[in-house]
Write a protein that holds these residues in place. Structure first.
Motif, PDB file in Angstrom:
ATOM      1  N   GLU A  67     -15.429  -7.629  14.225  1.00 19.88           N
ATOM      2  CA  GLU A  67     -14.012  -7.671  13.859  1.00 19.88           C
ATOM      3  C   GLU A  67     -13.648  -6.577  12.859  1.00 19.88           C
ATOM      4  OE1 GLU A  67     -11.375  -9.804  14.873  1.00 19.88           O
ATOM      5  OE2 GLU A  67     -12.799 -10.077  16.509  1.00 19.88           O
ATOM      6  N   LEU A  68     -14.517  -6.357  11.879  1.00 21.20           N
ATOM      7  CA  LEU A  68     -14.188  -5.406  10.824  1.00 21.20           C
ATOM      8  C   LEU A  68     -14.311  -3.963  11.291  1.00 21.20           C
ATOM      9  CD1 LEU A  68     -13.252  -5.270   7.920  1.00 21.20           C
ATOM     10  CD2 LEU A  68     -15.617  -5.362   7.177  1.00 21.20           C
ATOM     11  N   THR A  69     -15.174  -3.706  12.262  1.00 23.01           N
ATOM     12  CA  THR A  69     -15.361  -2.329  12.740  1.00 23.01           C
ATOM     13  C   THR A  69     -14.438  -1.996  13.903  1.00 23.01           C
ATOM     14  OG1 THR A  69     -17.235  -3.140  14.054  1.00 23.01           O
ATOM     15  CG2 THR A  69     -17.729  -2.105  11.934  1.00 23.01           C
ATOM     16  N   ARG A  70     -14.168  -2.973  14.781  1.00 26.33           N
ATOM     17  CA  ARG A  70     -13.313  -2.696  15.943  1.00 26.33           C
ATOM     18  C   ARG A  70     -11.832  -2.798  15.607  1.00 26.33           C
ATOM     19  NH1 ARG A  70     -16.915  -6.182  18.854  1.00 26.33           N
ATOM     20  NH2 ARG A  70     -15.288  -7.774  18.824  1.00 26.33           N
ATOM     21  N   ARG A  71     -11.498  -3.750  14.749  1.00 23.72           N
ATOM     22  CA  ARG A  71     -10.083  -3.991  14.432  1.00 23.72           C
ATOM     23  C   ARG A  71      -9.918  -4.168  12.927  1.00 23.72           C
ATOM     24  NH1 ARG A  71      -8.035  -8.794  18.193  1.00 23.72           N
ATOM     25  NH2 ARG A  71      -9.610  -9.924  17.008  1.00 23.72           N
ATOM     26  N   THR A 196     -14.246  -0.670   5.620  1.00 27.83           N
ATOM     27  CA  THR A 196     -13.337  -1.168   4.590  1.00 27.83           C
ATOM     28  C   THR A 196     -12.592  -0.019   3.927  1.00 27.83           C
ATOM     29  OG1 THR A 196     -14.828  -3.032   4.170  1.00 27.83           O
ATOM     30  CG2 THR A 196     -13.181  -2.551   2.488  1.00 27.83           C
ATOM     31  N   ARG A 197     -13.280   1.086   3.672  1.00 29.52           N
ATOM     32  CA  ARG A 197     -12.610   2.241   3.074  1.00 29.52           C
ATOM     33  C   ARG A 197     -11.561   2.817   4.014  1.00 29.52           C
ATOM     34  NH1 ARG A 197     -17.760   5.283   0.154  1.00 29.52           N
ATOM     35  NH2 ARG A 197     -17.746   4.005  -1.745  1.00 29.52           N
ATOM     36  N   GLU A 198     -11.860   2.799   5.310  1.00 27.61           N
ATOM     37  CA  GLU A 198     -10.865   3.266   6.273  1.00 27.61           C
ATOM     38  C   GLU A 198      -9.611   2.408   6.201  1.00 27.61           C
ATOM     39  OE1 GLU A 198     -10.169   3.533  11.105  1.00 27.61           O
ATOM     40  OE2 GLU A 198     -12.186   3.164  10.326  1.00 27.61           O
ATOM     41  N   LEU A 199      -9.802   1.101   6.094  1.00 24.85           N
ATOM     42  CA  LEU A 199      -8.662   0.196   5.967  1.00 24.85           C
ATOM     43  C   LEU A 199      -7.888   0.492   4.691  1.00 24.85           C
ATOM     44  CD1 LEU A 199      -6.996  -2.289   6.750  1.00 24.85           C
ATOM     45  CD2 LEU A 199      -8.761  -3.712   5.688  1.00 24.85           C
ATOM     46  N   MET A 200      -8.587   0.720   3.586  1.00 28.63           N
ATOM     47  CA  MET A 200      -7.925   0.985   2.313  1.00 28.63           C
ATOM     48  C   MET A 200      -7.120   2.279   2.368  1.00 28.63           C
ATOM     49  SD  MET A 200     -11.097  -0.182  -0.125  1.00 28.63           S
ATOM     50  CE  MET A 200     -10.372   0.275  -1.684  1.00 28.63           C
ATOM     51  N   THR A 201      -7.660   3.307   3.013  1.00 25.73           N
ATOM     52  CA  THR A 201      -6.918   4.569   3.103  1.00 25.73           C
ATOM     53  C   THR A 201      -5.712   4.432   4.018  1.00 25.73           C
ATOM     54  OG1 THR A 201      -8.391   5.356   4.870  1.00 25.73           O
ATOM     55  CG2 THR A 201      -8.948   5.976   2.626  1.00 25.73           C
ATOM     56  N   ARG A 202      -5.794   3.549   4.997  1.00 27.66           N
ATOM     57  CA  ARG A 202      -4.642   3.336   5.883  1.00 27.66           C
ATOM     58  C   ARG A 202      -3.503   2.626   5.165  1.00 27.66           C
ATOM     59  NH1 ARG A 202      -6.926   1.169  11.608  1.00 27.66           N
ATOM     60  NH2 ARG A 202      -4.701   1.207  12.110  1.00 27.66           N
ATOM     61  N   ARG A 203      -3.793   2.046   4.013  1.00 25.69           N
ATOM     62  CA  ARG A 203      -2.746   1.397   3.222  1.00 25.69           C
ATOM     63  C   ARG A 203      -2.113   2.345   2.207  1.00 25.69           C
ATOM     64  NH1 ARG A 203      -5.383  -4.605   1.960  1.00 25.69           N
ATOM     65  NH2 ARG A 203      -5.287  -5.385   4.105  1.00 25.69           N
TER      66      ARG A 203
END
Length: 300
Positions: A67-71, A196-203
């Motif tokens: 879940e965390l890597t695909r979406r 997780t860092r990718e998610l943070m940068t997308r914010r």
């Protein structure tokens, strides 16, 4: 109000004066998360989940779900929405019970020990509280610490997590010992950190998302607020002393400045509100993995 050890005699904030940390635990904790400490709690709860990557068995399980890597965007916002729905509604509310049933269906398909369940529960009790004590507008009162423990003890009991310690002190001792024994590096943690860092940068604001320096700043700042045992278990480099002092100093200044701001009498969070993963808002049945077993809250 029921005494909470010797420290419980410290003068309580006005809004706690007539509240009992056991009977009124949800009211007290809800106020902490959604009103007085809402920015600190948002960071603290995120760091709580980040900390679980330092336990190899948990890191490998999180990676295996995909879940965390695909979406990552959906997974990140789902986690936040589930937590805030439960905190807002409470364990006894019908909406809260629906969230608990969702959590049970999400986790029962995996082999997770009660010790691991208790550890994850402990991260939600101790990590945000410690963050507030270091960088919040004030330190938590003992009544707030006890109410936090009581809230998550109720959550754990509702999810049939066995052998949750009866006191906050015993729970913290178990939490500390679990980390001492189980913290270690695993390659799964590195993959989870990158996702997780990718998610943070997308914010980040739009113009900054594709800037390498902005993405790097997110990474090094996050590393600087993690304590050394977590960094070591995650295989992260030690930040420079100057960077660590600067980041911690800015956070403390921000916390002190917030002492002069008025605590809102309305919540900083609304159920079903739109976000990047759900531009039109969400319903509870949209949260979590796409496929889940149907029966709610069966015995483990």
């Amino acid at each position: 109000m029921r005494a909470v050890g010797a420290a419980g005699r410290r003068r309580a904030p006005d809004h706690l004066r007539d509240l009992d940390p056991v009977v009124d635990h949800h009211r007290i904790y809800r106020h902490m998360v959604l009103r007085e400490f809402w920015p600190e709690m948002r960071i603290g709860l995120n760091l709580a989940f980040y900390r679980t990557y330092a336990v190899p068995s948990i890191a490998r399980l999180l990676l295996a779900t995909g879940e965390l890597t695909r979406r990552p965007l959906k997974r990140g916002y789902d986690t936040g929405a589930i937590m805030y729905e439960l905190i807002s509604s409470g364990v006894d509310d019908p909406r809260g019970r629906q969230v608990l049933a969702l959590l049970d269906r999400m986790h029962r398909v995996h082999e997770i020990s009660d010790a691991e369940y208790r550890y994850v529960l402990g991260t939600l009790v101790f990590v945000p509280s410690r963050w507030i004590d270091r960088f919040g507008r004030r330190r938590l009162h003992p009544v707030e610490r006890e109410a936090t423990f009581q809230f998550y003890r109720r959550v754990g009991t509702a999810l049939r997590i066995r052998d949750i310690p009866a006191t906050l002190a015993a729970f913290e001792a178990e939490f500390t010992e679990f980390e001492r024994v189980n913290f270690a590096f695993d390659p799964a943690a590195r993959t989870l950190i990158e996702a997780t860092r990718e998610l943070m940068t997308r914010r980040l604001p739009g113009p900054l998302r594709d800037r390498a320096w902005a993405c790097r700043a997110v990474a090094v700042t996050t590393d600087a607020v993690l304590d050394p045992p977590v960094r070591a278990a995650l295989g992260l480099p030690e930040p420079s002393r100057a960077l660590e002092v600067a980041v911690h100093g800015l956070l403390r200044v921000r916390g002190r400045a917030r002492r002069f701001t008025r605590v809102r009498d309305t919540d900083h969070w609304t159920s079903g509100q739109p976000n990047a993963a759900y531009p039109d808002g969400y319903t509870l049945d949209q949260l979590g993995p796409d496929r889940l077993p149907d029966p709610p809250l069966s015995s483990r």
